[in-house]
Design a protein around this motif. Structure first.
Motif, PDB file in Angstrom:
ATOM      1  N   THR A 360     -32.535  10.062 -74.620  1.00 36.92           N
ATOM      2  CA  THR A 360     -31.561  10.789 -73.823  1.00 36.92           C
ATOM      3  C   THR A 360     -32.027  12.215 -73.546  1.00 36.92           C
ATOM      4  N   GLY A 361     -31.391  12.810 -72.539  1.00 34.40           N
ATOM      5  CA  GLY A 361     -31.697  14.195 -72.205  1.00 34.40           C
ATOM      6  C   GLY A 361     -32.394  14.311 -70.873  1.00 34.40           C
ATOM      7  N   THR A 413     -36.460  -2.383 -61.745  1.00 33.87           N
ATOM      8  CA  THR A 413     -36.760  -2.452 -63.178  1.00 33.87           C
ATOM      9  C   THR A 413     -37.189  -1.089 -63.725  1.00 33.87           C
ATOM     10  N   LEU A 414     -36.590  -0.700 -64.836  1.00 30.06           N
ATOM     11  CA  LEU A 414     -36.942   0.519 -65.564  1.00 30.06           C
ATOM     12  C   LEU A 414     -37.698   0.121 -66.832  1.00 30.06           C
ATOM     13  N   ARG A 415     -38.903   0.694 -66.985  1.00 27.80           N
ATOM     14  CA  ARG A 415     -39.710   0.455 -68.184  1.00 27.80           C
ATOM     15  C   ARG A 415     -39.878   1.764 -68.944  1.00 27.80           C
ATOM     16  N   VAL A 416     -39.780   1.690 -70.251  1.00 27.54           N
ATOM     17  CA  VAL A 416     -39.869   2.882 -71.095  1.00 27.54           C
ATOM     18  C   VAL A 416     -41.201   2.876 -71.828  1.00 27.54           C
ATOM     19  N   ALA A 417     -41.968   3.946 -71.659  1.00 31.37           N
ATOM     20  CA  ALA A 417     -43.221   4.138 -72.388  1.00 31.37           C
ATOM     21  C   ALA A 417     -43.080   5.328 -73.328  1.00 31.37           C
ATOM     22  N   ALA A 418     -44.122   5.599 -74.076  1.00 31.62           N
ATOM     23  CA  ALA A 418     -44.040   6.654 -75.092  1.00 31.62           C
ATOM     24  C   ALA A 418     -43.803   8.027 -74.476  1.00 31.62           C
ATOM     25  N   ASP A 419     -44.405   8.296 -73.318  1.00 29.88           N
ATOM     26  CA  ASP A 419     -44.305   9.636 -72.748  1.00 29.88           C
ATOM     27  C   ASP A 419     -43.765   9.672 -71.320  1.00 29.88           C
ATOM     28  N   HIS A 420     -43.268   8.549 -70.848  1.00 29.34           N
ATOM     29  CA  HIS A 420     -42.735   8.543 -69.488  1.00 29.34           C
ATOM     30  C   HIS A 420     -41.845   7.335 -69.265  1.00 29.34           C
ATOM     31  N   LEU A 421     -41.097   7.379 -68.164  1.00 31.62           N
ATOM     32  CA  LEU A 421     -40.320   6.246 -67.683  1.00 31.62           C
ATOM     33  C   LEU A 421     -40.967   5.760 -66.385  1.00 31.62           C
ATOM     34  N   ASP A 422     -41.090   4.475 -66.242  1.00 32.17           N
ATOM     35  CA  ASP A 422     -41.608   3.889 -65.002  1.00 32.17           C
ATOM     36  C   ASP A 422     -40.468   3.141 -64.327  1.00 32.17           C
ATOM     37  N   LEU A 423     -40.033   3.683 -63.209  1.00 34.44           N
ATOM     38  CA  LEU A 423     -38.914   3.084 -62.487  1.00 34.44           C
ATOM     39  C   LEU A 423     -39.417   2.601 -61.136  1.00 34.44           C
ATOM     40  N   ASN A 424     -39.830   1.336 -61.116  1.00 35.36           N
ATOM     41  CA  ASN A 424     -40.335   0.723 -59.880  1.00 35.36           C
ATOM     42  C   ASN A 424     -41.411   1.598 -59.232  1.00 35.36           C
ATOM     43  N   PHE A 426     -42.074   4.755 -59.713  1.00 29.91           N
ATOM     44  CA  PHE A 426     -41.806   6.174 -59.857  1.00 29.91           C
ATOM     45  C   PHE A 426     -41.940   6.540 -61.342  1.00 29.91           C
ATOM     46  N   VAL A 427     -42.664   7.617 -61.617  1.00 27.82           N
ATOM     47  CA  VAL A 427     -42.883   8.045 -62.999  1.00 27.82           C
ATOM     48  C   VAL A 427     -42.011   9.266 -63.290  1.00 27.82           C
ATOM     49  N   PHE A 428     -41.187   9.144 -64.334  1.00 25.28           N
ATOM     50  CA  PHE A 428     -40.334  10.241 -64.803  1.00 25.28           C
ATOM     51  C   PHE A 428     -40.948  10.797 -66.081  1.00 25.28           C
ATOM     52  N   THR A 429     -41.052  12.123 -66.175  1.00 27.58           N
ATOM     53  CA  THR A 429     -41.677  12.769 -67.320  1.00 27.58           C
ATOM     54  C   THR A 429     -40.741  13.800 -67.934  1.00 27.58           C
ATOM     55  N   ARG A 430     -41.004  14.142 -69.195  1.00 26.92           N
ATOM     56  CA  ARG A 430     -40.134  15.109 -69.873  1.00 26.92           C
ATOM     57  C   ARG A 430     -40.266  16.500 -69.247  1.00 26.92           C
TER      58      ARG A 430
END
Length: 451
Positions: A360-361, A413-424, A426-430
């Motif tokens: 979260t966050g 589909t949303l996939r969760v990795a150790a340092d990012h989110l992969d959403l189809n 698109f890469v989301f980072t902290r």
């Protein structure tokens, strides 16, 4: 809550009395349904039957509900889809043979976007005995196709005649038998019939310039019956309204009912206060998203609006060809909301998986900050910090991914990795464009360009 208070009941009764008096309605009955139960019911007008003034309408007085019939037909069609007997994308002609307009899909007929003529090529069908399906379908030609399928909203009674025949062919029984077995009986709607049974109201037209009545005809409309044949009561229509607000898994999966409420067409242009889903009319009113249907046949008017988010619905039945204002049901909703508003549900703390809690966050799509929140049942919510935008909720899947439930990412589909989110892809980072994350393209340093 099972009953409204006296002040609310008085206000609701007065609003109904004003409608009956000022609109000159021979008789009208209305109800408010909350949490699946009738919270208020009222009736006005003594001109119900063929002998003139008499007792007022009750919860068991039958009225014709007209096009509300279409919504019940649509439920059977959706059940057949869920069973794998058809796909909503199927051209209806794939099931009905070379019928005119057969290129329109099942979904387009349900949502009145199939382009078919509003009425059949027969005599005024609402005032005359109907013909059989073979004769009706055989009499259709290219002229019954008014618009390219999918181009625009164009209300079509004829389209629902085709859906009724679709049910008959895939179910091996008449549309009415299927509706009775799959919808009416499970919901306890035993006073809903194809033809009137005592006690029932007589259908009247009210003279526009004098206080006199004319009896309207009533017939079996044959192949056109799925468009508006049924008679019902305030008691049964309340059961239907309760279904629209709260569902019934025996009748239809909750997700399928929600699908029927999704807007497929808008019928008032840019204003978007009224539209159509799959067999359900839709409206937006003072923050509410309503689903239901109106009904109109010679001598009768009816309507039901349901707000699933508030578990509240309103309905009316009247024996007049015209006259009941569109504002009546909205006003009944407003009275209940003003005088007896819902209390918000109490917030209660819940448990959380530590691994999910750590997710979260703040996350960033490029430079745009998003907030990831943990919802009940391991669901996730991802939304821009600024509000609006590409916000979606996600439900967990067995393979450890999350599936978009709504919004921009519905079905993705949303996939969760150790340092990012992969959403189809698109890469989301902290951190904005975090260089250690697998962001496509080169990610350099943040800097101030030289002047």
């Amino acid at each position: 809550m099972t009953q409204v208070g006296q002040v609310t009941a008085r206000a609701l009764t007065r609003r109904l009395a004003v409608e009956q008096s000022e609109s000159r309605i021979p008789s009208i009955v209305a109800a408010v349904v909350r949490d699946g139960q009738v919270a208020w019911r009222g009736g006005r007008g003594g001109t119900v039957g063929p002998r003139g003034p008499g007792g007022g309408p009750t919860e068991r007085t039958q009225y014709r509900v007209g096009s509300i019939t279409k919504s019940l037909v649509a439920v059977v069609v959706m059940r057949m889809r869920d069973e794998g007997l058809l796909e909503l994308s199927d051209p209806v002609g794939a099931h009905l043979g070379g019928v005119a307009g057969g290129e329109a899909s099942v979904a387009q007929l349900l949502s009145h976007t199939g382009g078919l003529s509003a009425e059949p090529p027969t005599a005024w069908w609402e005032r005359t005995p109907g013909v059989g399906a073979g004769e009706l379908l055989g009499g259709l030609g290219p002229e019954q196709v008014r618009h390219r399928a999918g181009r625009r909203f164009h209300y079509s009674n004829l389209g629902y005649a085709l859906l009724g025949e679709l049910i008959a062919r895939l179910r091996g029984m008449g549309w009415l038998e299927a509706v009775r077995a799959e919808v009416l009986e499970p919901l306890g709607m035993r006073d809903t019939t194809a033809r009137p049974r005592p006690p029932h109201a007589t259908g009247y037209a009210v003279h526009p310039y004098a206080d006199v009545l004319l009896e309207e005809p009533e017939h079996d409309h044959g192949a056109m019956a799925p468009a508006g044949q049924l008679w019902s009561t305030a008691g049964d229509l309340a059961r239907w309204a309760a279904f629209l607000t709260g569902g019934c898994e025996e009748v239809l999966a909750a997700g399928t009912l929600a699908e029927m409420r999704e807007p497929a067409a808008v019928d008032d242009g840019d204003a978007w206060t009224g539209g159509f889903g799959l067999g359900l009319q839709l409206a937006r009113h003072r923050g509410r998203r309503l689903a239901g249907h109106g009904g109109s046949m010679p001598g009768f008017l009816a309507g039901v609006w349901a707000d699933p988010a508030d578990a509240t619905a309103v309905l009316y039945l009247a024996n007049a060809t015209s006259g009941v204002s569109r504002a009546l049901l909205f006003d009944l909703l407003d009275i209940v909301e003003e005088l007896e508003p819902r209390l918000p549900a109490e917030w209660r703390p819940g448990g959380a998986d530590p691994e999910l809690l750590a997710l979260t966050g703040l996350w960033h799509w490029g430079p745009v900050p998003y907030t990831l929140r943990l919802l009940p049942d391991r669901m996730l919510s991802l939304a821009p910090v600024s509000g609006g935008g590409r916000a979606s909720r996600f439900v967990p899947q067995d393979d450890g991914t999350w599936l978009g439930l709504d919004g921009y990412y519905a079905g993705e589909t949303l996939r969760v990795a150790a340092d990012h989110l992969d959403l189809n892809t698109f890469v989301f980072t902290r951190e904005p464009y975090a260089p250690q994350a697998p962001v496509p393209g080169e990610v350099g340093d943040w800097h101030t360009p030289a002047p």
